[in-house]
Design an enzyme around this catalytic site. Structure first.
Site, PDB file in Angstrom:
ATOM      1  N   ASN A   9       1.038  -1.104   0.166  1.00 40.72           N
ATOM      2  CA  ASN A   9       0.034  -0.069  -0.021  1.00 40.72           C
ATOM      3  C   ASN A   9       0.961   1.226   0.010  1.00 40.72           C
ATOM      4  OD1 ASN A   9      -1.816   1.952   0.439  1.00 40.72           O
ATOM      5  ND2 ASN A   9      -2.242   1.506   2.713  1.00 40.72           N
ATOM      6  N   TRP A  10       0.978   1.895  -1.265  1.00 38.51           N
ATOM      7  CA  TRP A  10       1.862   3.194  -1.249  1.00 38.51           C
ATOM      8  C   TRP A  10       1.417   4.455  -0.825  1.00 38.51           C
ATOM      9  CZ3 TRP A  10       4.329   2.621  -6.866  1.00 38.51           C
ATOM     10  CH2 TRP A  10       5.065   1.127  -6.888  1.00 38.51           C
ATOM     11  N   LYS A  11       0.133   4.418  -0.203  1.00 32.65           N
ATOM     12  CA  LYS A  11      -0.555   5.606   0.180  1.00 32.65           C
ATOM     13  C   LYS A  11      -0.281   6.655  -0.514  1.00 32.65           C
ATOM     14  CE  LYS A  11       0.139   3.124   4.716  1.00 32.65           C
ATOM     15  NZ  LYS A  11       0.213   3.123   6.209  1.00 32.65           N
ATOM     16  N   HIS A  94      -9.417   0.635   5.392  1.00 33.13           N
ATOM     17  CA  HIS A  94      -8.042   1.016   5.812  1.00 33.13           C
ATOM     18  C   HIS A  94      -8.187   1.900   6.994  1.00 33.13           C
ATOM     19  CE1 HIS A  94      -3.718   2.248   6.373  1.00 33.13           C
ATOM     20  NE2 HIS A  94      -3.551   0.994   5.807  1.00 33.13           N
ATOM     21  N   GLU A  96      -6.522   4.203   8.081  1.00 33.96           N
ATOM     22  CA  GLU A  96      -6.241   5.764   7.905  1.00 33.96           C
ATOM     23  C   GLU A  96      -7.602   6.313   7.220  1.00 33.96           C
ATOM     24  OE1 GLU A  96      -2.732   5.349   5.766  1.00 33.96           O
ATOM     25  OE2 GLU A  96      -1.912   4.554   7.651  1.00 33.96           O
ATOM     26  N   GLU A 166      -5.340  -5.583  10.595  1.00 32.41           N
ATOM     27  CA  GLU A 166      -3.994  -4.691  10.633  1.00 32.41           C
ATOM     28  C   GLU A 166      -4.213  -4.000  12.210  1.00 32.41           C
ATOM     29  OE1 GLU A 166      -2.195  -3.102   6.965  1.00 32.41           O
ATOM     30  OE2 GLU A 166      -4.104  -2.168   7.188  1.00 32.41           O
ATOM     31  N   GLY A 172       2.442   1.600  10.908  1.00 28.20           N
ATOM     32  CA  GLY A 172       3.521   2.897  10.626  1.00 28.20           C
ATOM     33  C   GLY A 172       4.292   3.296  12.006  1.00 28.20           C
ATOM     34  N   SER A 212       3.919  -2.813  10.620  1.00 25.91           N
ATOM     35  CA  SER A 212       5.129  -2.642  10.472  1.00 25.91           C
ATOM     36  C   SER A 212       5.874  -4.093   9.943  1.00 25.91           C
ATOM     37  CB  SER A 212       5.611  -2.319  11.866  1.00 25.91           C
ATOM     38  OG  SER A 212       4.937  -0.858  12.157  1.00 25.91           O
ATOM     39  N   GLY A 233       2.893  -1.270   4.412  1.00 25.19           N
ATOM     40  CA  GLY A 233       3.010  -0.204   4.086  1.00 25.19           C
ATOM     41  C   GLY A 233       4.643   0.420   3.639  1.00 25.19           C
ATOM     42  N   GLY A 234       5.157   0.955   4.713  1.00 22.94           N
ATOM     43  CA  GLY A 234       6.426   1.715   4.815  1.00 22.94           C
ATOM     44  C   GLY A 234       7.283   0.824   3.866  1.00 22.94           C
TER      45      GLY A 234
HETATM   46  C1  PEP Z   1      -0.675  -0.415   5.990  1.00 22.54           C
HETATM   47  O1  PEP Z   1      -0.758   0.643   5.983  1.00 22.54           O
HETATM   48  O2  PEP Z   1      -1.443  -1.149   5.820  1.00 22.54           O
HETATM   49  C2  PEP Z   1       0.483  -0.889   6.956  1.00 22.54           C
HETATM   50  C3  PEP Z   1       0.511  -1.918   7.263  1.00 22.54           C
HETATM   51  O3  PEP Z   1       1.622   0.312   7.401  1.00 22.54           O
HETATM   52  P1  PEP Z   1       3.094  -0.226   7.661  1.00 22.54           P
HETATM   53  O4  PEP Z   1       3.463  -1.556   7.004  1.00 22.54           O
HETATM   54  O5  PEP Z   1       3.864   1.084   7.342  1.00 22.54           O
HETATM   55  O6  PEP Z   1       2.773  -0.299   9.265  1.00 22.54           O
END
Ligand code: PEP
Length: 250
Positions: A9-11, A94, A96, A166, A172, A212, A233-234
């Site tokens: 997920n590049w957000k 999600h 966010e 999640e 994050g 994470s 994500g990251g």
């Molecule tokens: C996400 O936003 O779905 C996510 C899992 O982010 P991160 O891996 O950065 O925690």
């Protein structure tokens, strides 16, 4: 055999040029495995991403969509628009979208219904907040999120659903659920799905873990029985890290 999936997920990251660079880097180092690989770039870069990955095994997903087809919804994108550029997967629910853009279970349920009616595939995200885990209500919270959104699905609908657990406290933050904590919840989720649908659906549905995930912790998480890959994500913003996580799912 359940499908293993690793989705990035590049957000709200990467310009068009940076998107092209990252896709090129992924493509040059990616070797096909049994794990399905998905990337979800920002809206403005979806068309180009789809074009670049058209004949590749890497699939492209949207990060969100609206539940209406057309109309006065400034800034929004419909399922039909996504399909018109060849996108058939969408991330919905999600944290966010829930926390920053105040999407309720009711709104998310409408989006999921619309996507499934369009025969799109949904990566449905859910998970508890830190206080909910601390107060030991996390199983209840997750069950309620599942029921509010997925209770009226047909057998065919279920074939187009991927679940992504999640825990919000792990997104994050650099803090990850331990493989044991994640497995415990994934088992609970699979059990809930068997009650809401059938044993057959529950045993074949892919349940991803997100929060994470990094190359260093991916093997431990993905080796657990009910964890079928990850939503990243990251670490999906760097080709090497993302591909190392893809390898960990094998
Ligand atoms: C996400 O936003 O779905 C996510 C899992 O982010 P991160 O891996 O950065 O925690």
């Amino acid at each position: 055999m359940r499908q293993k999936i690793v989705a990035g997920n590049w957000k709200m990251n990467k310009t068009l040029q940076e998107t092209e660079e990252l896709i090129n880097a992924l493509q040059s180092d990616y070797t096909t495995t049994n794990t399905e690989v998905i990337i979800a770039p920002a809206y403005v870069n979806l068309y180009r991403s789809q074009e670049l990955l058209n004949s590749s095994k890497i699939n492209v997903s949207a990060q969100n969509m609206h539940f209406e087809t057309t109309g006065a919804f400034t800034g929004e994108i419909s399922a039909e628009m996504l399909q018109s550029i060849g996108i058939d997967t969408v991330i919905l629910g999600h944290s966010e979208r829930r926390d920053v853009f105040l999407e309720t279970d009711e709104i998310i349920a409408k989006k999921v219904r619309k996507a499934l009616d369009q025969q799109m595939r949904v990566i449905f995200c859910f998970g508890e907040q830190l206080e909910e885990r601390k107060s030991n209500t996390h199983f209840e919270v997750v069950s309620s999120q599942l029921k509010s959104v997925l209770s009226d699905l047909s057998e065919t609908d279920w074939n187009n659903v991927v679940l992504a657990y999640e825990p919000v406290w792990a997104i994050g933050t650099g803090e990850t659920a331990s493989p044991e904590q994640a497995q415990e919840m994934h088992k609970h989720i699979r059990n809930e799905i068997s009650v809401m649908s059938s044993e057959a659906v529950a045993s074949q549905i892919s349940i991803l873990y997100g929060g994470s995930v990094k190359p260093a912790n991916a093997v431990g998480l993905f080796s657990k029985e009910d964890i079928d890959g990850g939503l990243i994500g990251g670490a999906s913003l760097k080709a090497d890290d993302f591909l190392a996580i893809v390898d960990a799912a094998e």
